[in-house]
Design a protein around this motif. Structure first.
Motif, mmCIF file in Angstrom:
data_model
loop_
_atom_site.group_PDB
_atom_site.id
_atom_site.type_symbol
_atom_site.label_atom_id
_atom_site.label_comp_id
_atom_site.label_asym_id
_atom_site.label_seq_id
_atom_site.Cartn_x
_atom_site.Cartn_y
_atom_site.Cartn_z
ATOM 1 N N THR A 168 0.786 -1.356 -0.086
ATOM 2 C CA THR A 168 0.014 -0.101 -0.057
ATOM 3 C C THR A 168 0.723 1.066 0.031
ATOM 4 O O THR A 168 0.693 2.048 -0.773
ATOM 5 C CB THR A 168 -0.946 -0.037 1.447
ATOM 6 O OG1 THR A 168 -1.783 -1.083 1.307
ATOM 7 C CG2 THR A 168 -1.769 1.503 1.110
ATOM 8 N N GLU A 169 1.993 1.320 0.766
ATOM 9 C CA GLU A 169 2.898 2.413 1.114
ATOM 10 C C GLU A 169 3.516 2.464 -0.329
ATOM 11 O O GLU A 169 3.850 3.681 -0.554
ATOM 12 C CB GLU A 169 3.714 2.182 2.137
ATOM 13 C CG GLU A 169 3.157 2.360 3.491
ATOM 14 C CD GLU A 169 2.518 3.665 3.740
ATOM 15 O OE1 GLU A 169 3.105 4.842 3.327
ATOM 16 O OE2 GLU A 169 1.440 3.766 4.166
ATOM 17 N N LEU A 184 1.285 4.267 -2.931
ATOM 18 C CA LEU A 184 1.089 5.457 -2.593
ATOM 19 C C LEU A 184 2.043 6.470 -2.970
ATOM 20 O O LEU A 184 2.031 7.545 -3.346
ATOM 21 C CB LEU A 184 0.671 5.688 -0.994
ATOM 22 C CG LEU A 184 -1.012 5.277 -0.930
ATOM 23 C CD1 LEU A 184 -0.978 5.364 0.749
ATOM 24 C CD2 LEU A 184 -1.872 6.005 -1.596
ATOM 25 N N SER A 185 3.444 5.611 -2.907
ATOM 26 C CA SER A 185 4.484 6.564 -3.060
ATOM 27 C C SER A 185 4.837 6.794 -4.404
ATOM 28 O O SER A 185 5.315 7.796 -5.024
ATOM 29 C CB SER A 185 5.829 5.894 -2.456
ATOM 30 O OG SER A 185 6.043 4.520 -3.393
ATOM 31 N N ASN A 245 3.074 9.761 -5.377
ATOM 32 C CA ASN A 245 3.652 11.067 -4.990
ATOM 33 C C ASN A 245 4.600 11.355 -6.223
ATOM 34 O O ASN A 245 4.873 12.571 -6.334
ATOM 35 C CB ASN A 245 4.522 10.478 -3.886
ATOM 36 C CG ASN A 245 3.711 10.339 -2.432
ATOM 37 O OD1 ASN A 245 2.526 10.215 -2.780
ATOM 38 N ND2 ASN A 245 4.330 10.062 -1.458
ATOM 39 N N ARG A 283 7.257 11.237 9.078
ATOM 40 C CA ARG A 283 6.377 10.178 9.063
ATOM 41 C C ARG A 283 6.560 9.578 10.403
ATOM 42 O O ARG A 283 5.647 8.889 10.940
ATOM 43 C CB ARG A 283 6.528 9.297 8.036
ATOM 44 C CG ARG A 283 5.946 9.919 6.583
ATOM 45 C CD ARG A 283 6.038 8.814 5.480
ATOM 46 N NE ARG A 283 5.472 9.471 4.250
ATOM 47 C CZ ARG A 283 5.064 8.717 3.391
ATOM 48 N NH1 ARG A 283 4.877 7.544 3.377
ATOM 49 N NH2 ARG A 283 4.752 9.423 2.348
ATOM 50 N N ASP A 329 5.323 16.079 1.189
ATOM 51 C CA ASP A 329 5.111 14.610 1.700
ATOM 52 C C ASP A 329 4.387 14.635 3.138
ATOM 53 O O ASP A 329 4.023 13.604 3.522
ATOM 54 C CB ASP A 329 6.769 14.065 1.836
ATOM 55 C CG ASP A 329 6.579 12.411 2.218
ATOM 56 O OD1 ASP A 329 6.413 12.014 1.104
ATOM 57 O OD2 ASP A 329 6.635 12.347 3.536
ATOM 58 N N PHE A 353 0.983 14.249 2.058
ATOM 59 C CA PHE A 353 0.626 12.760 1.517
ATOM 60 C C PHE A 353 0.685 11.768 2.832
ATOM 61 O O PHE A 353 0.072 10.880 2.884
ATOM 62 C CB PHE A 353 2.195 12.239 0.704
ATOM 63 C CG PHE A 353 2.031 12.935 -0.500
ATOM 64 C CD1 PHE A 353 0.920 13.051 -1.015
ATOM 65 C CD2 PHE A 353 3.376 13.354 -1.075
ATOM 66 C CE1 PHE A 353 0.787 13.800 -2.655
ATOM 67 C CE2 PHE A 353 3.278 13.678 -2.373
ATOM 68 C CZ PHE A 353 2.189 14.105 -3.170
ATOM 69 N N ASP A 368 -2.738 10.891 4.413
ATOM 70 C CA ASP A 368 -3.565 9.764 4.213
ATOM 71 C C ASP A 368 -2.766 8.422 4.299
ATOM 72 O O ASP A 368 -3.370 7.323 4.541
ATOM 73 C CB ASP A 368 -4.167 9.862 2.614
ATOM 74 C CG ASP A 368 -3.155 10.079 1.570
ATOM 75 O OD1 ASP A 368 -1.962 9.407 1.664
ATOM 76 O OD2 ASP A 368 -3.260 10.853 0.707
ATOM 77 N N SER A 369 -1.571 8.516 3.938
ATOM 78 C CA SER A 369 -0.739 7.173 4.162
ATOM 79 C C SER A 369 -0.486 6.509 5.306
ATOM 80 O O SER A 369 -0.656 5.367 5.529
ATOM 81 C CB SER A 369 0.639 7.234 3.418
ATOM 82 O OG SER A 369 1.581 8.242 4.233
ATOM 83 N N ASN A 373 6.918 1.951 6.107
ATOM 84 C CA ASN A 373 7.269 3.320 5.333
ATOM 85 C C ASN A 373 8.761 3.593 4.886
ATOM 86 O O ASN A 373 9.039 3.924 3.921
ATOM 87 C CB ASN A 373 6.628 4.290 6.463
ATOM 88 C CG ASN A 373 5.374 4.818 6.443
ATOM 89 O OD1 ASN A 373 4.962 5.663 5.521
ATOM 90 N ND2 ASN A 373 4.508 4.092 6.784
ATOM 91 N N LEU A 430 -7.742 2.734 -1.056
ATOM 92 C CA LEU A 430 -7.943 3.845 0.308
ATOM 93 C C LEU A 430 -9.507 3.566 0.863
ATOM 94 O O LEU A 430 -9.729 3.479 2.088
ATOM 95 C CB LEU A 430 -7.704 5.125 -0.269
ATOM 96 C CG LEU A 430 -6.264 5.620 -0.237
ATOM 97 C CD1 LEU A 430 -6.310 7.154 -0.683
ATOM 98 C CD2 LEU A 430 -5.467 5.210 1.057
#
Length: 349
Positions: free
Chosen positions: A74-75, A78-79, A82, A115, A211, A214, A217-218, A236, A268
């Motif tokens: 998932t991460e 999402l990256s 980005n 993060r 970031d 970002f 939501d991440s 992460n 999501l």
């Protein structure tokens, strides 16, 4: 899952060591990495993540191992999203390709540090208040709807990102003296004896600020897959670790992933529903079911991983098919226009 302080310290040192290695072996000498170099090191970092996940699986069981893999996938996805924004930032500040590695690596390290703060706050909130899952779930559902709307609009999120970057850059320039000229890969230079920030530092600040947004939501998304702060942090770390190489590897393919935003919105939204169901199962709010747990089905880690992988594979394949068809259509239209032009010319003769 019990993680000792020693394991935390060793893990953080290993992650920092990998970033230091990355800097001295690839970034210290400015250059534009080749596709071969980017592909090789992307595979290395994904391989390290896989080995770590298998290690968790072997030591702590399949449940935690599955949670790590679901969180990492998932991460990572999402990256990739980005990267669209990073491309815009690099273009806006006209960062030379040979210096982009430095901006990305330092920005990624900044992102991981920030993060880590979000992860700590999230862990504390979840531990103290189980109703936080309602907030996380609602926020992810809102983000999923927002992604769909942006993807459906003609301009998408590009204009919003440009406006946000412009505001951040303007604020930075008001606080810190800056120059429009690059001085190699230096972040700060001297002009008339005064220290001023170069556009490279400005691009770095904008990437770091972006970031933070970002992460909003991440981090809730991965807490919907595992409540273990250690797994959240490591997922992460591994997702960000190969982001620099991925930027150069698939930079030219980003505009072809036309359905990626739709896929991420589904992921999501799915995790948002999972969080709400978990919150209902753990309910302590007095105005819901008298503060008692609500008997609702919970989504397993295995199903979560299957849905996430399935959605990402389908949207990626569908994106590439559509892009290929669009290319063929554009080529055919070009040929048709050329033939039409030739026909007109012949009649005139």
């Amino acid at each position: 899952m019990h993680v000792s302080a020693l394991v935390w310290i060793v893990s953080i040192l290993v992650v920092l060591g990998l970033f230091v290695f990355d800097f001295y072996s690839h970034v210290r000498t400015p250059h534009e990495p080749s596709l071969k170099e980017s592909g090789f090191w992307s595979a290395v970092y994904i391989g390290l993540a896989a080995l770590f996940g298998l290690g968790v699986w072997a030591v702590s069981g399949s449940t935690y191992g599955g949670e790590f893999f679901a969180g990492f996938v998932t991460e990572k996805a999402l990256s990739v999203d980005n990267l669209f924004v990073f491309v815009i930032i690099m273009a806006k500040f006209a960062v030379p390709r040979i210096y982009q590695q430095k901006v990305l690596l330092i920005g990624i390290v900044m992102a991981l540090v920030m993060r880590a703060g979000f992860i700590a706050v999230g862990a504390a909130a979840i531990s103290a208040y189980s109703w936080v899952f309602y907030i996380f779930g609602a926020f992810l559902l809102y983000t999923a709807i927002k992604l769909v709307r942006e993807a459906s609009s003609e301009e998408g999120p590009v204009e919003d990102e440009k406006e946000r970057e412009g505001r951040v850059a303007a604020l930075f320039k008001k606080i810190v003296p800056t120059t429009e000229q690059y001085d190699g890969d230096r972040l700060v230079t001297r002009i008339d004896g005064k220290k001023v920030a170069t556009p490279l530092l400005l691009a770095l600040v904008v990437i770091g600020f972006t970031d933070v947004l970002f992460a909003l939501d991440s981090i809730p998304a991965i807490y919907g897959l595992t409540q273990e702060p250690y797994l959240v942090f490591m997922a992460n770390a591994f997702a960000l670790m190969g982001l620099r190489q991925l930027y150069f590897l698939i930079g030219g393919l980003l505009d072809r992933l036309v359905y990626l935003s739709y896929g991420l919105s589904i992921v999501l939204g799915f995790i948002g529903v999972k969080l709400v169901l978990h919150a209902l199962h753990e309910n302590t709010l007095p105005f819901l079911n008298g503060g008692q747990h609500v008997a609702v089905p919970e989504i397993s880690t295995g199903l979560s991983l299957a849905v996430i992988l399935g959605v990402l594979v389908i949207t990626t394949v569908a994106s590439l098919i559509k892009s290929k068809r669009d290319d063929r259509k554009a080529l055919a239209d070009g040929d048709s226009g050329s033939d039409s032009g030739s026909g007109t010319s012949t009649r005139e003769n």
